[in-house]
Design an enzyme around this catalytic site. Sequence first.
Site, PDB file in Angstrom:
ATOM      1  N   ARG A 174     -60.747  40.001  51.995  1.00 51.64           N
ATOM      2  CA  ARG A 174     -61.768  39.403  51.113  1.00 51.64           C
ATOM      3  C   ARG A 174     -63.203  39.643  51.614  1.00 51.64           C
ATOM      4  O   ARG A 174     -64.090  38.807  51.430  1.00 51.64           O
ATOM      5  CB  ARG A 174     -61.541  37.907  50.961  1.00 51.64           C
ATOM      6  CG  ARG A 174     -60.280  37.575  50.230  1.00 51.64           C
ATOM      7  CD  ARG A 174     -60.282  38.149  48.808  1.00 51.64           C
ATOM      8  NE  ARG A 174     -59.226  37.570  48.037  1.00 51.64           N
ATOM      9  CZ  ARG A 174     -57.954  37.997  48.070  1.00 51.64           C
ATOM     10  NH1 ARG A 174     -57.621  39.045  48.797  1.00 51.64           N
ATOM     11  NH2 ARG A 174     -57.036  37.415  47.333  1.00 51.64           N
ATOM     12  N   CYS A 225     -58.640  31.425  43.818  1.00 46.72           N
ATOM     13  CA  CYS A 225     -58.449  30.699  45.077  1.00 46.72           C
ATOM     14  C   CYS A 225     -59.809  30.309  45.645  1.00 46.72           C
ATOM     15  O   CYS A 225     -60.713  31.129  45.713  1.00 46.72           O
ATOM     16  CB  CYS A 225     -57.693  31.564  46.084  1.00 46.72           C
ATOM     17  SG  CYS A 225     -55.947  31.701  45.685  1.00 46.72           S
ATOM     18  N   GLU A 295     -63.481  31.297  49.896  1.00 47.34           N
ATOM     19  CA  GLU A 295     -63.167  32.611  49.356  1.00 47.34           C
ATOM     20  C   GLU A 295     -64.116  32.915  48.207  1.00 47.34           C
ATOM     21  O   GLU A 295     -64.493  34.054  47.974  1.00 47.34           O
ATOM     22  CB  GLU A 295     -61.717  32.603  48.873  1.00 47.34           C
ATOM     23  CG  GLU A 295     -61.090  33.979  48.757  1.00 47.34           C
ATOM     24  CD  GLU A 295     -61.040  34.483  47.334  1.00 47.34           C
ATOM     25  OE1 GLU A 295     -60.642  35.623  47.130  1.00 47.34           O
ATOM     26  OE2 GLU A 295     -61.413  33.747  46.405  1.00 47.34           O
TER      27      GLU A 295
HETATM   28  N1  EPU Z   1     -47.857  27.102  48.304  1.00 50.35           N
HETATM   29  C1  EPU Z   1     -47.530  25.772  48.298  1.00 50.35           C
HETATM   30  N2  EPU Z   1     -48.208  24.930  47.454  1.00 50.35           N
HETATM   31  C2  EPU Z   1     -49.183  25.367  46.620  1.00 50.35           C
HETATM   32  C3  EPU Z   1     -49.520  26.734  46.631  1.00 50.35           C
HETATM   33  C4  EPU Z   1     -48.845  27.595  47.479  1.00 50.35           C
HETATM   34  O1  EPU Z   1     -46.660  25.333  49.049  1.00 50.35           O
HETATM   35  O2  EPU Z   1     -49.752  24.543  45.900  1.00 50.35           O
HETATM   36  C5  EPU Z   1     -47.116  28.013  49.178  1.00 50.35           C
HETATM   37  C6  EPU Z   1     -46.242  28.977  48.342  1.00 50.35           C
HETATM   38  O3  EPU Z   1     -45.017  28.394  48.029  1.00 50.35           O
HETATM   39  C7  EPU Z   1     -46.126  30.166  49.254  1.00 50.35           C
HETATM   40  C8  EPU Z   1     -47.441  30.167  50.035  1.00 50.35           C
HETATM   41  O4  EPU Z   1     -48.001  28.863  49.899  1.00 50.35           O
HETATM   42  O5  EPU Z   1     -45.076  29.986  50.155  1.00 50.35           O
HETATM   43  C9  EPU Z   1     -48.419  31.216  49.522  1.00 50.35           C
HETATM   44  O6  EPU Z   1     -48.739  30.963  48.169  1.00 50.35           O
HETATM   45  P1  EPU Z   1     -48.909  32.115  47.077  1.00 50.35           P
HETATM   46  O7  EPU Z   1     -47.739  33.016  47.110  1.00 50.35           O
HETATM   47  O8  EPU Z   1     -49.270  31.468  45.795  1.00 50.35           O
HETATM   48  O9  EPU Z   1     -50.108  33.005  47.591  1.00 50.35           O
HETATM   49  P2  EPU Z   1     -51.504  32.596  48.174  1.00 50.35           P
HETATM   50  O10 EPU Z   1     -51.522  33.049  49.592  1.00 50.35           O
HETATM   51  O11 EPU Z   1     -51.853  31.183  47.890  1.00 50.35           O
HETATM   52  C10 EPU Z   1     -52.709  34.888  47.634  1.00 50.35           C
HETATM   53  C11 EPU Z   1     -54.114  35.191  47.190  1.00 50.35           C
HETATM   54  C12 EPU Z   1     -54.215  35.081  45.673  1.00 50.35           C
HETATM   55  C13 EPU Z   1     -53.208  36.051  45.033  1.00 50.35           C
HETATM   56  C14 EPU Z   1     -51.808  35.638  45.519  1.00 50.35           C
HETATM   57  C15 EPU Z   1     -50.696  36.468  44.929  1.00 50.35           C
HETATM   58  C16 EPU Z   1     -55.687  34.383  48.869  1.00 50.35           C
HETATM   59  C17 EPU Z   1     -56.611  33.286  49.256  1.00 50.35           C
HETATM   60  N3  EPU Z   1     -55.006  34.191  47.755  1.00 50.35           N
HETATM   61  O12 EPU Z   1     -52.472  33.507  47.290  1.00 50.35           O
HETATM   62  O13 EPU Z   1     -55.521  35.470  45.308  1.00 50.35           O
HETATM   63  O14 EPU Z   1     -53.283  35.964  43.624  1.00 50.35           O
HETATM   64  O15 EPU Z   1     -51.771  35.747  46.972  1.00 50.35           O
HETATM   65  O16 EPU Z   1     -50.723  37.747  45.364  1.00 50.35           O
HETATM   66  O17 EPU Z   1     -55.626  35.405  49.556  1.00 50.35           O
HETATM   67  C18 EPU Z   1     -57.738  34.831  44.648  1.00 50.35           C
HETATM   68  O18 EPU Z   1     -58.138  35.660  45.455  1.00 50.35           O
HETATM   69  O19 EPU Z   1     -58.520  34.171  43.940  1.00 50.35           O
HETATM   70  C19 EPU Z   1     -56.303  34.608  44.542  1.00 50.35           C
HETATM   71  C20 EPU Z   1     -55.815  33.687  43.753  1.00 50.35           C
END
Ligand code: EPU
Length: 336
Positions: A174, A225, A295
């Site tokens: 990012r 995010c 972010e």
């Molecule tokens: N999780 C929870 N509770 C929640 C949300 C997530 O327990 O309310 C857990 C999920 O179950 C999972 C882990 O946290 O085990 C990761 O969650 P997720 O797969 O949704 O991915 P993320 O790391 O939260 C990242 C990017 C997103 C992108 C997704 C999918 C960042 C900050 N976020 O999210 O990017 O869409 O992967 O590829 O790097 C953005 O940049 O605005 C964004 C949304």
Amino acid sequence: MTPRKYRKIQTITDCEVRFDVDLSQHTSMKVGGKAACMAIPHTEKALEELIKRTHKDKIPMFALGGGTNTIFVDDGFDGVVMKLGSGFQDIRNTSGVRFTVGAAADLNKLVSQSLKRQAAGLEYCLGIPGTVGGALAGNAGTRGVGICNSVSRVWGFTRDGERYEVEKFPYGYRYSWLRTTYIAGANFTLDPCDTEAKKAVLSERVRLFGFARRSQPYRFPSAGCIFKNPNNDSAGRLIDVAGLKGFSVGELEVSERHANFIVNNGKGKAEDLVYLICYVRQMIKEKYDVDLQLEVQLVSSHPMRVEPDRLKAAEGSRLKATVLAPAETDPILSFI
Ligand code: EPU
């Protein structure tokens, strides 16, 4: 009446200029005040002149992409908010898997055109709203890979209006050097899926990224995010286990669907959003000793002081005073 300092900008050919523009209408979070001036250059020549003019006259200028990762404060922006116009929206498929794209082109249109051509390399951007320029500036993507991995050439202008063209530049999770510039366009040379095995891998990846999007609250106004993921963990998971889902200040609420999203349930104010961000940050620091980094880009013309009293009515009365100022905040938190 046109404020004097913006008069010269009005003389630039192919550059639309507006005053007192409501920024909440230009961001997906739907909060924020007004821009003193909004300039919309339609050509590279107009963009170059605009940069040189504002630089010379020391007028602050902020480059806004699709507004999907940017939050303006309620005081708005005392300067020029620059939004690229029609001359920057083209997506040209120059041959097989090569694309030449204007920085204001819609990222999802580029992704869908690349998938139509059976070209791999942008599928992790599936469903990410915004422009190609905005995505390049923030290296949008997933945790593991961002769009800067896939771009082959980027061009635009430096802060003082010198034209640049780069094939390699620093970037990370990012973060991208491109954010320090005004991006005008880019070339992508993607990977051809010319075998059945490669096609199967691509369609599985498309399925997975589509699935990831569906777990996000994309139907409500948000800025995606809010926090970057900390090392080896997920900001969403931490905020969730801290029990903060559904916690709200004014109309702004930690999403029940994905805890790293803050959604705007109505005509929310940026001030409430900033308090909510500070509150979540403080809770995560207290409970898990993790410093969450923003972010999203929070844009203000002045440093902000967040007073603890503001949250007295809510559970957040324990919020400590926080001064958001350049020296102590995330590099991406931009105060101009
Ligand atoms: N999780 C929870 N509770 C929640 C949300 C997530 O327990 O309310 C857990 C999920 O179950 C999972 C882990 O946290 O085990 C990761 O969650 P997720 O797969 O949704 O991915 P993320 O790391 O939260 C990242 C990017 C997103 C992108 C997704 C999918 C960042 C900050 N976020 O999210 O990017 O869409 O992967 O590829 O790097 C953005 O940049 O605005 C964004 C949304």
